[in-house]
Design an enzyme around this catalytic site. Structure first.
Site, PDB file in Angstrom:
ATOM      1  CB  ALA A 163      -3.174   3.555   1.033  1.00 41.28           C
TER       2      ALA A 163
ATOM      3  CB  SER B 147      -0.902   0.016   1.241  1.00 36.53           C
ATOM      4  OG  SER B 147      -0.198   0.504   2.373  1.00 36.53           O
ATOM      5  CG  ASP B 148       1.507   5.757  -1.423  1.00 35.08           C
ATOM      6  OD1 ASP B 148       2.388   6.004  -0.574  1.00 35.08           O
ATOM      7  OD2 ASP B 148       1.449   6.341  -2.518  1.00 35.08           O
ATOM      8  CD1 TRP B 149       1.322   7.983   5.402  1.00 44.96           C
ATOM      9  CD2 TRP B 149       3.490   7.463   5.427  1.00 44.96           C
ATOM     10  NE1 TRP B 149       1.823   8.392   6.611  1.00 44.96           N
ATOM     11  CE2 TRP B 149       3.158   8.085   6.656  1.00 44.96           C
ATOM     12  CE3 TRP B 149       4.811   7.052   5.217  1.00 44.96           C
ATOM     13  CZ2 TRP B 149       4.098   8.315   7.660  1.00 44.96           C
ATOM     14  CZ3 TRP B 149       5.744   7.277   6.219  1.00 44.96           C
ATOM     15  CH2 TRP B 149       5.385   7.896   7.424  1.00 44.96           C
TER      16      TRP B 149
END
Length: 721
Positions: free
Chosen positions: A270, A266-268
Site C-alpha cells: 500500500a 500498511s496493507d500489502w
C-alpha cells in the site's frame, strides 16, 4: 525489559537498520525458509539486498513452529544487534480449525462464542510460531457487491464494535508476554474500507467527515479501546487522500485524538500504491508521505528501506519520525516477550496436540450452528429421519465451505453436508446427486438429480457460491446464484415435493428464483471445518436455528447499498403498498430489503409482552430502564435475540430511522418466559453535530424492541438535560 533498554537499542541502530526494522517481507525471502531464503527475482525487483533482509523487522505469511524457529535462529545469528523478528499472518476466522466466516459470526449475535473462536485461533497460531494476526476486520459493510463483506461482522456500527471488542479480547487475552497462547490483534482496515464506490474492490471512498465519525469510525475505536496492539491502513482514499499517506487520519486522528500508541502497518504494497493513486511521484515520495502519516511498518514494498535514510540525510524528514516508529515496533516485540524468548510459543509437540483438537472442532460446530440463519420455513423443517431424503446440488458433497480467508484451513478436514447428514440418517434414506456444478452442468447430471428427487419424500438443495466468488478481489455486479443453479431449482420445484434450500455463500444474495420456489431456506454462509455437521444438526432439529442477519439481504441489486439504519427523506414513502409517484421509492421493486437486518426464524415461536419504560423522561442523572417479557410459545427450546433500537425524532443533523443500541440473546424452554431489561443512557443518544461535537439534544425519542429491525413495538420518551 525496560524502556531504557529499548532506547539504548534504538540508539545503537544505524539509519539503514532502522529503515529495515520498519520493513515487512514474506518468509520466502528469509534464510531458514523451506521455500527460498536467497535473492530471487521478486527481491531484486524490490531492490532488497541480503543486508536489508538481515535487518528486517517482521515476516509475513510463514507458519509452522519448526520453520519459524529456524528462520528466527538464522536471523539472530546474522542480525548485528540480535533483534528478533515478528511473525504475522492473516488468521481471520481460524488457523487450522476454521470457524464460520466473520459475516456468519456476526449473524450468531453471540459475543462469548466469537471471543472463544478468536482465542482458539490464537492458540493454534501461537503454537505454530505466529505472534500477530491481521484481525479483526471491523469495516462497516452495506454493499454486498463488495466481496470482502464476508470478512466483516455486518452493517451496524454498534454490533461491529461489540464483536470487535470480543475478538480483540479473544486474540490477545490479558497478558501477551506471559500467555504464550495468545497473539497480538490488528484492527483493520483504517478507515472506511467497506464503502468503495460501486462495491468495487480497492475503489474510491467519498464521504463527509461527519459521516465518517458517526458511522464508520466507532467500530475501530471499540477495538482500539479494547487494546488492539496494531492498526492496518486501508487501500482506499479518504477525502481524496489514500489512507496509507493520510497524516490527518493516522497521525492527527488515530494517534493525536485517540491516543493510539501501538503499531500502524500498511496493507500489502500500500505504500508503493500511493504512486498509482496519484499522490506520490515515486517510491521516495511515497516513503515520505507514509512515514509522515505515522505508518510504522511497510508491508511488501521497499520504499522505506530504499529511501528513508536519504530523506533524513538530505534534511527532508527529521530522524525522530523514524525513531518513534522503530521504538513502537520494538515495544511490540517487548510486549510479546521476544527479547527474552524469541521463539515465544512455537512448539512442534503442542502443534500436534491442539490443532484441530476435538474441543476446537466442537466449538467450531457450535458456532456454525448458531451462525446459520433460517430465512423461510413452511412445514418442511425440521426433517424427519424416517423420510427418504434427496440431497441435490453442487454443495451436496463439496468441501469448499471454508471461505476465501481460511488461513491454513484444509478442505480435506471439512465435514461436508452429505457427511453431516450421514451422521444423522440411515444411509438407505439418503439419496445424493450433484445436479450441476457451481457454474455449469450437463443434461446427464440434471437427469440423475431429477431421477433421485422423484424417489424422495423431501428434497434438500445444497446451493451457493464457490469461495473465490467472494472475499478480497471478489466484487460482483450480479449477486444472484449462477443461472445453472436457478435452473436446477426450477426443475426440482416443478416436482411439487417439499424442498429445502441450504445456501453456502460469502455475501448476502438476491435470492429470487430460490426463496419463491422452495418451502424452506437456510442461510449457511461458509460455515467452516464443522459446517456439514452443524447444518445437519439444524436440518434434523437436533439444534434449533437462532442466527439473525447482521447484514440486510437486498430485494434486488438495484437497491444497494441497502441497510436498516437509513435516513428518512423529505418525501418518504407512505407505506410499501401505497404507490404515489413523487415520493422516494422505486417504481418496480420495494424500498425494503428481501430480509432485513436482525431477521431470522426459529423452529419455535416467541411472544413479546408490551414494552415498559421506567419513566417517560430521561435526564443526565436518571437513565431509562426498558423492559419486555419474552415467552417461548412453541414446542421446542430455542434462542431469541431481543433487539433494542432508538430513533431521535428531531436533531440538528438528520438521524437514522432506527439505531441498534442493545441486544440480548436469551435461551427459553417451551412455555418459559423471561423479562429482558436494557438500560439506556444519555450518552447513547449522542451523535456528531454539524461542528463535529459529540453530544445529545433535548427532545422526543422513540424506543423500539423487537425480533428484528422491522418487526418491533415502540414507546416514546423525552430527553431533558
Amino acid at each position: 525489559m525496560t524502556d531504557n533498554f529499548l532506547e539504548d537499542l534504538l540508539n545503537q541502530m544505524t539509519l539503514e537498520e532502522k529503515a529495515a526494522q520498519l520493513t515487512q517481507v514474506v518468509g520466502s525471502f528469509m534464510k531458514g525458509s523451506s521455500t527460498s531464503g536467497e535473492i530471487t527475482g521478486p527481491m531484486e525487483e524490490m531492490g532488497i539486498t541480503e543486508a536489508m533482509i538481515e535487518n528486517a523487522g517482521s515476516v509475513l505469511g510463514t507458519t509452522g513452529a519448526a520453520e519459524i524457529k529456524e528462520i528466527q535462529r538464522q536471523h539472530l545469528d546474522k542480525n548485528r544487534l540480535g533483534i528478533p523478528l515478528l511473525f504475522m499472518a492473516d488468521v481471520i476466522h481460524g488457523y487450522r480449525t476454521i470457524f464460520p466466516i466473520p459475516l456468519a459470526i456476526g449473524s450468531s449475535w453471540d459475543l462469548k462464542l466469537a471471543e472463544e473462536s478468536a482465542a482458539i485461533a490464537a492458540i493454534e497460531a501461537a503454537v505454530s510460531g505466529l505472534q500477530v494476526t491481521f484481525a479483526p476486520m471491523v469495516d462497516i459493510v452495506r454493499d454486498p457487491r463488495w466481496g470482502r463483506v464476508m470478512e466483516s461482522t455486518g452493517e451496524d456500527a454498534y454490533l461491529n464494535g461489540e464483536f470487535a471488542k470480543a475478538q480483540v479480547k479473544g486474540y490477545q487475552g490479558k497478558d501477551l508476554k506471559n500467555d504464550l497462547t495468545r497473539v497480538a490483534a490488528t484492527v483493520k482496515h483504517f478507515a472506511a474500507y467497506g464503502v468503495p464506490e460501486g462495491g468495487r474492490e480497492y475503489n474510491t471512498v467519498n464521504m463527509s467527515e461527519r459521516e465518517l465519525r458517526e458511522t464508520y469510525l466507532p467500530a475501530y475505536k471499540a477495538a482500539i479501546d479494547a487494546g488492539s496492539e496494531l492498526v492496518m491502513t486501508s487501500f482506499n482514499t479518504i477525502d481524496g487522500i489514500p489512507a496509507t499517506g493520510n497524516k490527518e487520519l493516522m497521525r492527527d486522528l488515530l494517534r493525536g485524538e485517540w491516543k493510539f500508541d501501538g503499531v500502524v502497518i500498511s496493507d500489502w504494497n500500500a505504500v508503493r500504491e500511493l504512486i498509482f493513486h496519484g499522490v506520490a511521484e515515486d517510491d521516495r515520495e511515497a516513503a515520505f508521505k507514509a512515514i509522515n502519516a505515522s505508518v510504522d511498518i511497510e508491508m511488501m514494498s521497499s520504499a522505506y528501506v530504499n529511501h528513508l535514510q536519504a530523506l533524513v540525510e538530505e534534511g527532508v524528514i527529521d530522524v525522530e519520525l523514524i525513531n518513534e516508529s522503530v521504538l513502537r515496533v520494538l515495544k511490540l516485540k517487548e510486549k510479546l516477550g521476544l527479547f527474552e524468548n524469541p521463539y515465544r510459543g512455537a512448539d512442534e509437540q503442542l502443534e500436534k496436540e491442539v490443532i484441530l483438537s476435538d474441543s476446537h472442532r466442537q466449538t467450531a460446530r457450535e458456532l456454525a450452528t448458531k451462525s446459520c440463519v433460517l430465512l423461510k420455513n413452511g412445514s418442511a423443517l425440521p426433517l424427519k429421519k424416517e423420510q427418504k431424503i434427496a440431497l441435490i446440488g453442487p454443495f451436496a458433497g463439496n468441501k469448499d465451505i471454508l471461505g476465501s480467508w481460511s488461513a491454513l484451513g484444509s478442505k480435506e478436514d471439512a465435514i461436508t453436508l452429505s457427511d453431516g447428514m450421514r451422521m444423522q440418517l440411515d444411509g438407505e434414506n439418503l439419496l445424493i446427486a450433484e445436479g450441476c456444478a457451481i457454474e455449469n452442468g450437463t443434461e446427464l447430471e440434471l437427469h440423475h438429480a431429477l431421477e433421485i428427487a422423484n424417489q424422495a419424500d423431501v428434497i434438500v438443495l445444497a446451493l451457493g457460491e464457490s469461495s473465490d466468488m467472494s472475499g478480497e478481489g471478489g466484487s460482483r455486479s450480479n449477486i444472484k446464484l449462477p443461472q445453472i443453479q436457478l435452473d436446477l431449482v426450477e426443475k426440482i420445484a416443478a416436482l411439487n415435493k417439499p424442498t429445502v434450500a441450504v445456501i453456502f455463500n460469502g455475501r448476502p444474495l438476491d435470492l429470487h428464483g430460490v426463496v419463491d420456489k422452495v418451502d424452506a431456506v437456510l442461510e449457511a454462509w461458509f460455515p467452516g471445518t464443522e459446517g456439514g455437521a452443524a447444518i445437519a444438526d439444524l436440518l434434523f432439529g437436533v439444534a434449533n436455528p437462532s442466527g439473525k442477519l447482521s447484514m440486510s439481504f437486498p430485494y434486488s441489486v438495484g437497491q444497494v447499498p441497502v441497510y436498516y439504519n437509513q435516513f428518512n427523506t423529505g418525501r418518504p414513502q407512505v407505506a410499501p403498498d401505497v404507490r404515489e409517484r413523487y415520493v422516494s421509492q422505486y417504481l418496480d421493486i420495494p424500498n425494503e430489503p428481501l430480509f432485513p437486518f436482525g431477521f431470522g426464524l426459529s423452529y419455535t415461536t416467541f411472544s413479546y409482552s408490551e414494552m415498559k419504560l421506567s419513566h417517560d423522561v430521561m435526564t443526565l442523572d436518571e437513565p431509562l430502564k426498558i423492559s419486555v417479557s419474552v415467552k417461548n410459545t412453541g414446542d421446542v427450546a430455542g434462542d431469541e435475540v431481543v433487539q433494542l433500537y432508538i430513533r431521535d425524532i428531531s436533531g440538528e443533523i438528520v438521524r437514522p430511522l432506527k439505531e441498534l443500541k442493545g441486544f440480548e440473546k436469551v435461551s427459553l424452554k417451551p412455555g418459559e418466559e423471561k423479562e429482558i431489561s436494557f438500560t439506556l443512557t444519555e450518552e447513547q443518544l449522542r451523535y456528531h453535530h454539524k461542528d463535529l461535537t459529540f453530544t445529545s439534544d433535548n427532545g422526543e425519542f422513540i424506543a423500539f424492541i423487537g425480533t428484528n429491525s422491522s418487526d418491533v413495538q415502540s414507546v416514546p420518551f423525552r430527553l431533558e438535560k
